[in-house]
Scaffold this motif. Structure first.
Motif, PDB file in Angstrom:
ATOM      1  N   ALA A  31      43.034  32.353 -26.282  1.00 19.37           N
ATOM      2  CA  ALA A  31      41.680  32.220 -26.897  1.00 19.37           C
ATOM      3  C   ALA A  31      41.446  32.933 -28.140  1.00 19.37           C
ATOM      4  O   ALA A  31      40.246  32.871 -28.774  1.00 19.37           O
ATOM      5  CB  ALA A  31      40.497  32.478 -25.975  1.00 19.37           C
ATOM      6  N   LEU A  32      42.322  33.842 -28.645  1.00 22.06           N
ATOM      7  CA  LEU A  32      42.060  34.545 -29.775  1.00 22.06           C
ATOM      8  C   LEU A  32      41.919  33.622 -31.127  1.00 22.06           C
ATOM      9  O   LEU A  32      40.954  33.837 -31.751  1.00 22.06           O
ATOM     10  CB  LEU A  32      43.409  35.791 -30.040  1.00 22.06           C
ATOM     11  CG  LEU A  32      43.156  36.579 -31.264  1.00 22.06           C
ATOM     12  CD1 LEU A  32      43.940  37.829 -31.158  1.00 22.06           C
ATOM     13  CD2 LEU A  32      43.875  35.795 -32.656  1.00 22.06           C
ATOM     14  N   PRO A  56      47.130  37.715 -37.081  1.00 28.03           N
ATOM     15  CA  PRO A  56      46.822  38.272 -35.808  1.00 28.03           C
ATOM     16  C   PRO A  56      47.354  37.666 -34.657  1.00 28.03           C
ATOM     17  O   PRO A  56      47.492  38.331 -33.700  1.00 28.03           O
ATOM     18  CB  PRO A  56      45.101  38.199 -35.882  1.00 28.03           C
ATOM     19  CG  PRO A  56      44.919  38.082 -37.222  1.00 28.03           C
ATOM     20  CD  PRO A  56      46.130  37.425 -37.981  1.00 28.03           C
ATOM     21  N   THR A  57      47.173  36.384 -34.579  1.00 20.04           N
ATOM     22  CA  THR A  57      47.743  35.649 -33.581  1.00 20.04           C
ATOM     23  C   THR A  57      49.211  35.999 -33.348  1.00 20.04           C
ATOM     24  O   THR A  57      49.849  36.171 -32.193  1.00 20.04           O
ATOM     25  CB  THR A  57      47.679  34.333 -33.830  1.00 20.04           C
ATOM     26  OG1 THR A  57      46.170  33.934 -34.045  1.00 20.04           O
ATOM     27  CG2 THR A  57      48.170  33.255 -32.743  1.00 20.04           C
ATOM     28  N   VAL A 210      44.149  41.892 -38.732  1.00 14.90           N
ATOM     29  CA  VAL A 210      45.311  42.354 -37.442  1.00 14.90           C
ATOM     30  C   VAL A 210      44.490  43.679 -36.934  1.00 14.90           C
ATOM     31  O   VAL A 210      44.585  43.440 -35.857  1.00 14.90           O
ATOM     32  CB  VAL A 210      46.551  42.577 -38.314  1.00 14.90           C
ATOM     33  CG1 VAL A 210      47.347  43.383 -37.365  1.00 14.90           C
ATOM     34  CG2 VAL A 210      47.381  41.515 -38.661  1.00 14.90           C
ATOM     35  N   PRO A 211      44.035  44.584 -37.625  1.00 18.13           N
ATOM     36  CA  PRO A 211      43.458  45.695 -36.904  1.00 18.13           C
ATOM     37  C   PRO A 211      42.519  45.709 -35.811  1.00 18.13           C
ATOM     38  O   PRO A 211      42.517  46.109 -34.860  1.00 18.13           O
ATOM     39  CB  PRO A 211      42.999  46.759 -37.866  1.00 18.13           C
ATOM     40  CG  PRO A 211      43.852  46.255 -39.193  1.00 18.13           C
ATOM     41  CD  PRO A 211      43.989  44.966 -39.095  1.00 18.13           C
ATOM     42  N   PRO A 212      41.503  44.802 -36.231  1.00 17.16           N
ATOM     43  CA  PRO A 212      40.432  44.820 -35.009  1.00 17.16           C
ATOM     44  C   PRO A 212      40.820  43.659 -34.100  1.00 17.16           C
ATOM     45  O   PRO A 212      40.488  43.856 -33.068  1.00 17.16           O
ATOM     46  CB  PRO A 212      39.293  43.815 -35.939  1.00 17.16           C
ATOM     47  CG  PRO A 212      39.888  43.201 -36.999  1.00 17.16           C
ATOM     48  CD  PRO A 212      40.999  44.425 -37.601  1.00 17.16           C
ATOM     49  N   ALA A 213      41.849  42.863 -34.432  1.00 15.51           N
ATOM     50  CA  ALA A 213      42.658  42.051 -32.948  1.00 15.51           C
ATOM     51  C   ALA A 213      43.209  43.103 -32.318  1.00 15.51           C
ATOM     52  O   ALA A 213      43.101  43.082 -31.174  1.00 15.51           O
ATOM     53  CB  ALA A 213      43.398  40.972 -33.935  1.00 15.51           C
ATOM     54  N   VAL A 214      43.989  43.911 -33.021  1.00 16.13           N
ATOM     55  CA  VAL A 214      44.843  44.768 -32.154  1.00 16.13           C
ATOM     56  C   VAL A 214      43.767  45.624 -31.046  1.00 16.13           C
ATOM     57  O   VAL A 214      44.147  45.868 -29.875  1.00 16.13           O
ATOM     58  CB  VAL A 214      45.755  45.628 -32.961  1.00 16.13           C
ATOM     59  CG1 VAL A 214      46.335  46.634 -32.257  1.00 16.13           C
ATOM     60  CG2 VAL A 214      46.679  44.759 -33.596  1.00 16.13           C
TER      61      VAL A 214
END
Length: 255
Positions: A31-32, A56-57, A210-214
């Motif tokens: 669901a990302l 990010p995915t 990418v950083p907030p996703a990680v």
């Protein structure tokens, strides 16, 4: 849009949406991209939202696939190899059609199957498959997932439907999703380098997500480890339903 008078608000919103998407991804294993494209798509063009979720995915799913090690990940590849091959081929082909489709079509292509599947399963009408459904069924689901993934960046619903219908155990389901989505995400990035969605103007935006996703995924993994199989399944379906309804709303408004 990302450098205009409202840029600060748009960037804050985009980073917040991505953080939430990562959190959801860490908890339920998927669901990302669904959360990102439905959230980002409410303030920017679908193509820019799609470009933003690509990196990010890919990173999130590689991390998820290898969380229990390379050996278990390779076993998942062998078990679902028919699904992976069929989905990969269709993903690359379908990605080339993105510039030709309207935003309403893109949103509805995701929203309709997501909402139908999640709603039906929450009402107790879940799809059940035998432990070995056969290569034709697996290939058919792979083709559907790959087509959705190439067009929208979201290939989770058919995959989750298959794994849920197979009664896959929580940790294995999350790992398998990581393997499937990870390979698809790498192909998606390559395909959209060809389609023009991911280019010099949109690549920095994708990198910034990418950083907030990680961070979100890291917190989500900690929560996932503490919930049981029943709660995991219910959370999965609720996330699907909310995302699906929002996408339907966006698709109808864009007509």
């Amino acid at each position: 849009m990302l450098s205009g008078p409202d840029a600060a608000l748009i960037w804050m919103f985009a980073l917040s949406v991505t953080l939430i998407a990562g959190l959801v991804k860490g908890i339920v294993g998927f669901a990302l991209p669904t959360v990102m494209i439905s959230g980002l798509g409410s303030v920017m063009a679908p193509e820019l939202a799609l470009a933003g979720l690509i990196l990010p995915t890919a990173i999130a799913n590689i991390w998820q696939a290898l969380r229990q090690g390379v050996g278990p990940a390779w076993q998942s590849v062998r078990r679902f190899r028919v699904f992976l091959v069929a989905g990969s081929v269709m993903l690359v082909l379908a990605a080339q059609l993105v510039p030709l489709l309207s935003s309403s079509v893109l949103y509805l292509l995701i929203g309709v199957p997501v909402t139908l599947y999640a709603g039906a399963t929450l009402m107790g009408r879940s799809l059940r498959l035998p432990p070995n459904p056969g290569k034709r069924v697996e290939a058919g689901i792979g083709i559907l997932a790959g087509t959705m993934g190439g067009l929208t960046g979201v290939w989770g619903p058919p995959t989750v439907a298959m794994l849920t219908a197979l009664d896959t155990e929580k940790r294995e389901q999350v790992r398998v999703q990581g393997v499937i989505y990870g390979s698809g995400a790498i192909l998606l990035a390559a395909a959209h380098l060809g389609s023009g969605v991911l280019r010099a103007e949109t690549l920095p935006f994708s990198l910034a997500m990418v950083p907030p996703a990680v961070l979100g995924i890291w917190v989500g993994f900690a929560i996932q480890d503490r919930i049981d199989q029943r709660m995991f399944r219910k959370a999965t379906l609720i996330v699907l339903l909310i995302a699906g309804v929002n996408l339907l709303r966006r698709g109808v408004l864009a007509i």
